[in-house]
Design a protein around this motif. Structure first.
Motif, PDB file in Angstrom:
ATOM      1  N   ALA A   1      -8.403   1.337  67.067  1.00  0.00           N
ATOM      2  CA  ALA A   1      -8.550   0.984  68.353  1.00  0.00           C
ATOM      3  C   ALA A   1      -7.256   0.749  69.141  1.00  0.00           C
ATOM      4  O   ALA A   1      -6.495   0.138  68.296  1.00  0.00           O
ATOM      5  CB  ALA A   1      -9.793   0.048  68.413  1.00  0.00           C
ATOM      6  N   HIS A   2      -7.394   0.384  70.127  1.00  0.00           N
ATOM      7  CA  HIS A   2      -6.398  -0.170  71.104  1.00  0.00           C
ATOM      8  C   HIS A   2      -6.518  -1.382  71.646  1.00  0.00           C
ATOM      9  O   HIS A   2      -7.819  -1.093  72.441  1.00  0.00           O
ATOM     10  CB  HIS A   2      -5.515   0.803  71.864  1.00  0.00           C
ATOM     11  CG  HIS A   2      -4.945   2.002  71.217  1.00  0.00           C
ATOM     12  ND1 HIS A   2      -5.759   3.201  70.525  1.00  0.00           N
ATOM     13  CD2 HIS A   2      -3.872   2.155  70.526  1.00  0.00           C
ATOM     14  CE1 HIS A   2      -5.123   3.982  70.053  1.00  0.00           C
ATOM     15  NE2 HIS A   2      -4.009   3.548  69.806  1.00  0.00           N
ATOM     16  N   TRP A   3      -6.049  -2.411  71.973  1.00  0.00           N
ATOM     17  CA  TRP A   3      -6.040  -3.484  72.698  1.00  0.00           C
ATOM     18  C   TRP A   3      -5.123  -4.323  73.198  1.00  0.00           C
ATOM     19  O   TRP A   3      -3.944  -4.045  73.119  1.00  0.00           O
ATOM     20  CB  TRP A   3      -6.783  -4.499  71.540  1.00  0.00           C
ATOM     21  CG  TRP A   3      -7.647  -4.193  70.759  1.00  0.00           C
ATOM     22  CD1 TRP A   3      -7.730  -3.440  69.682  1.00  0.00           C
ATOM     23  CD2 TRP A   3      -9.117  -4.376  70.871  1.00  0.00           C
ATOM     24  NE1 TRP A   3      -8.979  -3.254  68.884  1.00  0.00           N
ATOM     25  CE2 TRP A   3      -9.727  -3.808  69.725  1.00  0.00           C
ATOM     26  CE3 TRP A   3      -9.973  -5.004  71.813  1.00  0.00           C
ATOM     27  CZ2 TRP A   3     -11.258  -3.892  69.632  1.00  0.00           C
ATOM     28  CZ3 TRP A   3     -11.144  -5.121  71.721  1.00  0.00           C
ATOM     29  CH2 TRP A   3     -11.710  -4.497  70.445  1.00  0.00           C
ATOM     30  N   ALA A   4      -5.330  -4.897  74.455  1.00  0.00           N
ATOM     31  CA  ALA A   4      -4.420  -5.886  75.089  1.00  0.00           C
ATOM     32  C   ALA A   4      -4.740  -7.442  74.851  1.00  0.00           C
ATOM     33  O   ALA A   4      -5.851  -7.835  74.842  1.00  0.00           O
ATOM     34  CB  ALA A   4      -4.402  -5.594  76.533  1.00  0.00           C
ATOM     35  N   VAL A   5      -4.140  -8.280  74.227  1.00  0.00           N
ATOM     36  CA  VAL A   5      -4.124  -9.408  73.962  1.00  0.00           C
ATOM     37  C   VAL A   5      -3.363 -10.312  74.905  1.00  0.00           C
ATOM     38  O   VAL A   5      -1.921 -10.233  75.041  1.00  0.00           O
ATOM     39  CB  VAL A   5      -3.648  -9.719  72.547  1.00  0.00           C
ATOM     40  CG1 VAL A   5      -3.905 -11.358  72.321  1.00  0.00           C
ATOM     41  CG2 VAL A   5      -4.569  -9.196  71.589  1.00  0.00           C
TER      42      VAL A   5
ATOM     43  N   PRO B   1      -8.246  -4.726  61.510  1.00  0.00           N
ATOM     44  CA  PRO B   1      -6.845  -4.738  60.792  1.00  0.00           C
ATOM     45  C   PRO B   1      -6.447  -3.225  60.862  1.00  0.00           C
ATOM     46  O   PRO B   1      -7.310  -2.212  60.820  1.00  0.00           O
ATOM     47  CB  PRO B   1      -7.098  -5.062  59.033  1.00  0.00           C
ATOM     48  CG  PRO B   1      -8.039  -6.153  59.239  1.00  0.00           C
ATOM     49  CD  PRO B   1      -9.021  -5.523  60.452  1.00  0.00           C
ATOM     50  N   GLY B   2      -5.311  -2.848  61.462  1.00  0.00           N
ATOM     51  CA  GLY B   2      -4.929  -1.745  61.841  1.00  0.00           C
ATOM     52  C   GLY B   2      -4.424  -1.231  63.002  1.00  0.00           C
ATOM     53  O   GLY B   2      -4.167  -0.436  63.590  1.00  0.00           O
ATOM     54  N   ASP B   3      -5.657  -1.957  63.817  1.00  0.00           N
ATOM     55  CA  ASP B   3      -5.511  -1.510  65.356  1.00  0.00           C
ATOM     56  C   ASP B   3      -4.408  -1.724  66.156  1.00  0.00           C
ATOM     57  O   ASP B   3      -3.511  -2.893  65.515  1.00  0.00           O
ATOM     58  CB  ASP B   3      -6.719  -2.366  66.087  1.00  0.00           C
ATOM     59  CG  ASP B   3      -8.114  -1.866  65.549  1.00  0.00           C
ATOM     60  OD1 ASP B   3      -8.210  -0.856  64.952  1.00  0.00           O
ATOM     61  OD2 ASP B   3      -9.076  -2.518  66.119  1.00  0.00           O
ATOM     62  N   GLU B   4      -3.814  -1.209  67.161  1.00  0.00           N
ATOM     63  CA  GLU B   4      -2.821  -1.415  67.781  1.00  0.00           C
ATOM     64  C   GLU B   4      -2.888  -2.497  69.059  1.00  0.00           C
ATOM     65  O   GLU B   4      -3.843  -2.234  69.815  1.00  0.00           O
ATOM     66  CB  GLU B   4      -1.927  -0.055  68.174  1.00  0.00           C
ATOM     67  CG  GLU B   4      -1.649   0.662  67.003  1.00  0.00           C
ATOM     68  CD  GLU B   4      -1.063   1.992  67.342  1.00  0.00           C
ATOM     69  OE1 GLU B   4       0.066   2.396  66.837  1.00  0.00           O
ATOM     70  OE2 GLU B   4      -1.371   2.741  68.533  1.00  0.00           O
ATOM     71  N   VAL B   5      -1.884  -3.047  69.176  1.00  0.00           N
ATOM     72  CA  VAL B   5      -2.054  -3.974  70.130  1.00  0.00           C
ATOM     73  C   VAL B   5      -0.948  -4.105  71.358  1.00  0.00           C
ATOM     74  O   VAL B   5       0.273  -4.143  70.856  1.00  0.00           O
ATOM     75  CB  VAL B   5      -2.141  -5.755  69.514  1.00  0.00           C
ATOM     76  CG1 VAL B   5      -2.206  -6.765  70.543  1.00  0.00           C
ATOM     77  CG2 VAL B   5      -3.498  -5.528  68.575  1.00  0.00           C
ATOM     78  N   LEU B   6      -1.236  -4.294  72.376  1.00  0.00           N
ATOM     79  CA  LEU B   6      -0.076  -4.672  73.416  1.00  0.00           C
ATOM     80  C   LEU B   6      -0.290  -6.356  73.534  1.00  0.00           C
ATOM     81  O   LEU B   6      -1.541  -6.689  73.809  1.00  0.00           O
ATOM     82  CB  LEU B   6      -0.517  -4.136  75.049  1.00  0.00           C
ATOM     83  CG  LEU B   6      -0.728  -2.544  75.074  1.00  0.00           C
ATOM     84  CD1 LEU B   6      -1.398  -2.004  76.314  1.00  0.00           C
ATOM     85  CD2 LEU B   6       0.658  -1.945  74.660  1.00  0.00           C
ATOM     86  N   VAL B   7       0.887  -7.001  73.355  1.00  0.00           N
ATOM     87  CA  VAL B   7       0.780  -8.266  73.999  1.00  0.00           C
ATOM     88  C   VAL B   7       1.340  -8.452  75.183  1.00  0.00           C
ATOM     89  O   VAL B   7       2.329  -8.085  75.734  1.00  0.00           O
ATOM     90  CB  VAL B   7       1.851  -9.133  73.104  1.00  0.00           C
ATOM     91  CG1 VAL B   7       1.801 -10.662  73.210  1.00  0.00           C
ATOM     92  CG2 VAL B   7       1.353  -8.691  71.561  1.00  0.00           C
TER      93      VAL B   7
END
Length: 195
Positions: free
Chosen positions: A2-6, A38-44
């Motif tokens: 999954a992809h996320w924004a934190v 774990p393994g998900d990609e994140v935009l900070v």
């Protein structure tokens, strides 16, 4: 995957800009079904009014970047004793972030469409090739011995830190290009230029 924004707050953004970290640790987040794994990609993302992407990362397994003594990160003003969400940085660009155009946030952790993730990740400038820099802090210190002067020096550095002490930076091959930095930003220390 999954992809996320934190989204990080202003104080945390400042701490991340001032000190080098290999990972971002965030605590106090809800570990519900929409929690990164774990393994998900994140935009900070930083900036409440005008959000910008400051880094990319990948969620690390729980405890992967935990402090050896299991103490909270002193640079995280929002730290608590809960197990942190650890994001291992894959690209950082705190000095020239990219606009987080098209994202809407419904909390500190928001799912992101893979197409939007790729578009924003591609907009974040890649890191420049590493080079050697000379960095120094010069303090005039009165002491009765060289060892005592060194003790005073480290006390001042720890007490004043990057918020008050200028660090002087120059490329290793061009010492005449030295610039002063305070709070991670270039600063003019010439009092004549203030008139």
């Amino acid at each position: 995957m999954a992809h996320w924004a934190v989204v990080i707050g202003d104080e945390r953004f400042e701490a991340e800009r001032l000190f080098h970290h290999d990972a971002l640790q965030l605590t106090g987040l809800d570990a519900g079904p929409r929690h990164p794994r774990p393994g998900d990609e994140v935009l900070v993302v930083a900036g409440a009014r005008t959000p910008v992407v400051v880094a990319l990362g990948r969620v690390a397994p729980p405890g992967a970047a935990r402090d050896p003594e299991d103490t909270p990160d002193p640079d995280d003003p929002e730290a608590d004793d809960a197990a942190p969400l650890t994001i291992a940085y894959t690209r950082r660009n705190f000095d020239t972030p990219a606009p987080a155009d098209g994202l809407t946030f419904d909390g500190p952790v928001t799912p992101v469409d893979p197409t939007d993730y790729r578009r924003l990740a591609d907009a974040l400038a890649p890191a420049a090739a590493p080079r050697t820099w000379f960095v120094s802090v010069d303090l005039p210190i009165e002491a009765d011995s060289p060892a005592e002067a060194v003790r005073h020096f480290w006390s001042y550095v720890m007490e004043l830190g990057p918020r008050e002490l200028p660090a002087f930076v120059s490329p290793a091959d061009d010492e005449l290009a030295m610039q002063a930095y305070v709070l991670g930003e270039q600063t003019n220390l010439d009092p004549e230029d203030e008139d």
